[in-house]
Write a protein that holds these residues in place. Structure first.
Motif, PDB file in Angstrom:
ATOM      1  N   ALA A 242      -3.721  -9.252 -10.046  1.00  9.60           N
ATOM      2  CA  ALA A 242      -3.181 -10.155 -10.154  1.00  9.60           C
ATOM      3  C   ALA A 242      -3.520 -11.445  -9.624  1.00  9.60           C
ATOM      4  N   GLN A 243      -3.511 -10.618  -8.198  1.00 12.79           N
ATOM      5  CA  GLN A 243      -3.237 -12.145  -6.695  1.00 12.79           C
ATOM      6  C   GLN A 243      -5.213 -13.126  -7.275  1.00 12.79           C
ATOM      7  N   THR A 244      -5.951 -12.094  -7.204  1.00 13.92           N
ATOM      8  CA  THR A 244      -7.290 -11.967  -7.833  1.00 13.92           C
ATOM      9  C   THR A 244      -7.081 -13.543  -8.620  1.00 13.92           C
ATOM     10  N   ALA A 245      -6.203 -13.192 -10.204  1.00 11.99           N
ATOM     11  CA  ALA A 245      -6.468 -13.792 -11.384  1.00 11.99           C
ATOM     12  C   ALA A 245      -5.611 -14.731 -11.102  1.00 11.99           C
ATOM     13  N   GLY A 246      -3.921 -15.024  -9.623  1.00 10.76           N
ATOM     14  CA  GLY A 246      -3.296 -16.743  -9.930  1.00 10.76           C
ATOM     15  C   GLY A 246      -4.506 -17.091  -9.984  1.00 10.76           C
ATOM     16  N   ALA A 247      -5.210 -17.058  -8.178  1.00 15.68           N
ATOM     17  CA  ALA A 247      -6.237 -17.805  -7.784  1.00 15.68           C
ATOM     18  C   ALA A 247      -7.119 -17.940  -8.780  1.00 15.68           C
ATOM     19  N   LEU A 248      -7.908 -17.612  -9.700  1.00 13.55           N
ATOM     20  CA  LEU A 248      -9.039 -17.856 -11.006  1.00 13.55           C
ATOM     21  C   LEU A 248      -8.627 -18.672 -11.467  1.00 13.55           C
ATOM     22  N   MET A 249      -6.745 -18.892 -11.714  1.00  9.17           N
ATOM     23  CA  MET A 249      -6.890 -19.881 -12.787  1.00  9.17           C
ATOM     24  C   MET A 249      -5.882 -20.801 -12.093  1.00  9.17           C
ATOM     25  N   TYR A 250      -5.360 -20.527 -10.989  1.00 10.56           N
ATOM     26  CA  TYR A 250      -4.788 -22.174 -10.365  1.00 10.56           C
ATOM     27  C   TYR A 250      -6.043 -22.923  -9.354  1.00 10.56           C
ATOM     28  N   ASN A 251      -6.987 -22.790  -9.327  1.00 11.71           N
ATOM     29  CA  ASN A 251      -7.812 -23.325  -8.893  1.00 11.71           C
ATOM     30  C   ASN A 251      -8.399 -24.356  -9.312  1.00 11.71           C
TER      31      ASN A 251
ATOM     32  N   TRP B 189      -8.199 -30.450 -10.157  1.00  8.09           N
ATOM     33  CA  TRP B 189      -7.892 -31.894 -10.501  1.00  8.09           C
ATOM     34  C   TRP B 189      -6.973 -32.473  -9.861  1.00  8.09           C
ATOM     35  N   LEU B 190      -5.797 -32.028  -9.966  1.00  3.22           N
ATOM     36  CA  LEU B 190      -4.399 -32.599  -9.359  1.00  3.22           C
ATOM     37  C   LEU B 190      -5.126 -32.883  -8.428  1.00  3.22           C
ATOM     38  N   GLY B 191      -5.391 -32.647  -7.084  1.00  2.00           N
ATOM     39  CA  GLY B 191      -5.915 -33.400  -6.318  1.00  2.00           C
ATOM     40  C   GLY B 191      -6.747 -34.267  -6.096  1.00  2.00           C
ATOM     41  N   ASP B 192      -7.528 -34.297  -6.834  1.00  2.00           N
ATOM     42  CA  ASP B 192      -8.621 -34.811  -7.343  1.00  2.00           C
ATOM     43  C   ASP B 192      -8.396 -36.079  -8.042  1.00  2.00           C
TER      44      ASP B 192
ATOM     45  N   LEU C  54       0.539 -31.301  -2.950  1.00  2.00           N
ATOM     46  CA  LEU C  54       1.161 -30.658  -1.629  1.00  2.00           C
ATOM     47  C   LEU C  54       2.577 -30.646  -2.117  1.00  2.00           C
ATOM     48  N   ARG C  55       3.896 -32.082  -2.480  1.00  2.00           N
ATOM     49  CA  ARG C  55       4.861 -32.270  -2.916  1.00  2.00           C
ATOM     50  C   ARG C  55       4.501 -31.373  -4.257  1.00  2.00           C
ATOM     51  N   ILE C  56       3.940 -30.928  -5.253  1.00  2.00           N
ATOM     52  CA  ILE C  56       3.799 -29.803  -6.593  1.00  2.00           C
ATOM     53  C   ILE C  56       3.782 -28.311  -6.006  1.00  2.00           C
ATOM     54  N   VAL C  57       2.815 -28.664  -5.136  1.00  2.00           N
ATOM     55  CA  VAL C  57       3.226 -27.214  -4.086  1.00  2.00           C
ATOM     56  C   VAL C  57       3.861 -26.727  -3.326  1.00  2.00           C
ATOM     57  N   ALA C  58       4.784 -27.579  -3.056  1.00  2.00           N
ATOM     58  CA  ALA C  58       5.941 -27.549  -2.310  1.00  2.00           C
ATOM     59  C   ALA C  58       7.543 -26.980  -2.731  1.00  2.00           C
TER      60      ALA C  58
ATOM     61  N   ARG D  12      -1.942 -24.648  -1.666  1.00  2.00           N
ATOM     62  CA  ARG D  12      -1.725 -25.137  -0.020  1.00  2.00           C
ATOM     63  C   ARG D  12      -2.666 -24.759   0.127  1.00  2.00           C
ATOM     64  N   ASP D  13      -3.963 -23.387   0.153  1.00  2.00           N
ATOM     65  CA  ASP D  13      -4.520 -24.145   0.871  1.00  2.00           C
ATOM     66  C   ASP D  13      -5.816 -24.117   0.362  1.00  2.00           C
ATOM     67  N   LEU D  14      -6.207 -25.478  -0.894  1.00  2.00           N
ATOM     68  CA  LEU D  14      -7.216 -26.626  -1.151  1.00  2.00           C
ATOM     69  C   LEU D  14      -6.833 -27.836  -1.170  1.00  2.00           C
ATOM     70  N   GLY D  15      -5.090 -28.180  -0.602  1.00  2.00           N
ATOM     71  CA  GLY D  15      -4.341 -29.267  -0.214  1.00  2.00           C
ATOM     72  C   GLY D  15      -4.721 -30.011   1.521  1.00  2.00           C
ATOM     73  N   LEU D  16      -4.739 -28.561   2.067  1.00  2.00           N
ATOM     74  CA  LEU D  16      -4.036 -28.593   3.511  1.00  2.00           C
ATOM     75  C   LEU D  16      -5.812 -28.604   3.974  1.00  2.00           C
ATOM     76  N   SER D  17      -7.027 -28.375   3.044  1.00  2.00           N
ATOM     77  CA  SER D  17      -8.112 -28.205   3.754  1.00  2.00           C
ATOM     78  C   SER D  17      -9.274 -29.693   3.449  1.00  2.00           C
ATOM     79  N   GLY D  18      -9.462 -30.070   4.822  1.00  2.00           N
ATOM     80  CA  GLY D  18     -10.596 -30.970   5.171  1.00  2.00           C
ATOM     81  C   GLY D  18      -9.896 -32.486   5.909  1.00  2.00           C
ATOM     82  N   LEU D  19      -8.207 -31.504   6.112  1.00  2.00           N
ATOM     83  CA  LEU D  19      -7.169 -32.589   7.233  1.00  2.00           C
ATOM     84  C   LEU D  19      -7.076 -32.120   8.266  1.00  2.00           C
ATOM     85  N   PRO D  20      -7.887 -32.333   9.110  1.00  2.00           N
ATOM     86  CA  PRO D  20      -8.078 -31.985  10.045  1.00  2.00           C
ATOM     87  C   PRO D  20      -6.725 -32.263  11.464  1.00  2.00           C
TER      88      PRO D  20
END
Length: 106
Positions: free
Chosen positions: A26-35, A40-43, A51-55, A92-100
């Motif tokens: 189910a962990q893998t399924a969650g990652a595949l479903m939400y990515n 789309w939301l991040g773009d 990140l507000r929605i993630v929080a 969270r991971d996608l929202g923070l990626s590329g933000l050094p």
């Protein structure tokens, strides 16, 4: 609470070792479903909004687990819980990626 603690909580509610494998799937399924959703939301809305929605979504699993511990929901409830947790982790991971530099200007 970290995901392994939810697995411990599920074992206390009668989820056996074989069903724990379903929780791991189910962990893998969650990652595949939400990515796609997070991408789309991040773009579209920007990483700050994402990140507000993630929080906000991060507040849901503890409430769900409190309900699961009070009821006899069994494996299905814990599978849904793990899907939500893993999907939120991906956001969270996608929202923070590329933000050094921590720049959330958008």
């Amino acid at each position: 609470m970290a995901l392994p603690f939810y697995v411990v909580a599920s074992s206390e509610r009668g989820i056996d070792a074989a069903d724990t494998g379903i929780l791991l799937a189910a962990q893998t399924a969650g990652a595949l479903m939400y990515n796609p959703l997070w991408g789309w939301l991040g773009d579209g809305a920007g990483k700050r909004t994402m990140l507000r929605i993630v929080a906000f979504v991060r507040m849901i699993p503890p409430v769900i687990v409190l309900g699961l511990l009070q009821t006899e929901s069994g494996l299905v409830g814990f599978v849904l819980l793990v899907v939500v947790i893993r999907g939120d982790d991906e956001g969270r991971d996608l929202g923070l990626s590329g933000l050094p530099d921590g720049n959330l200007s958008r």
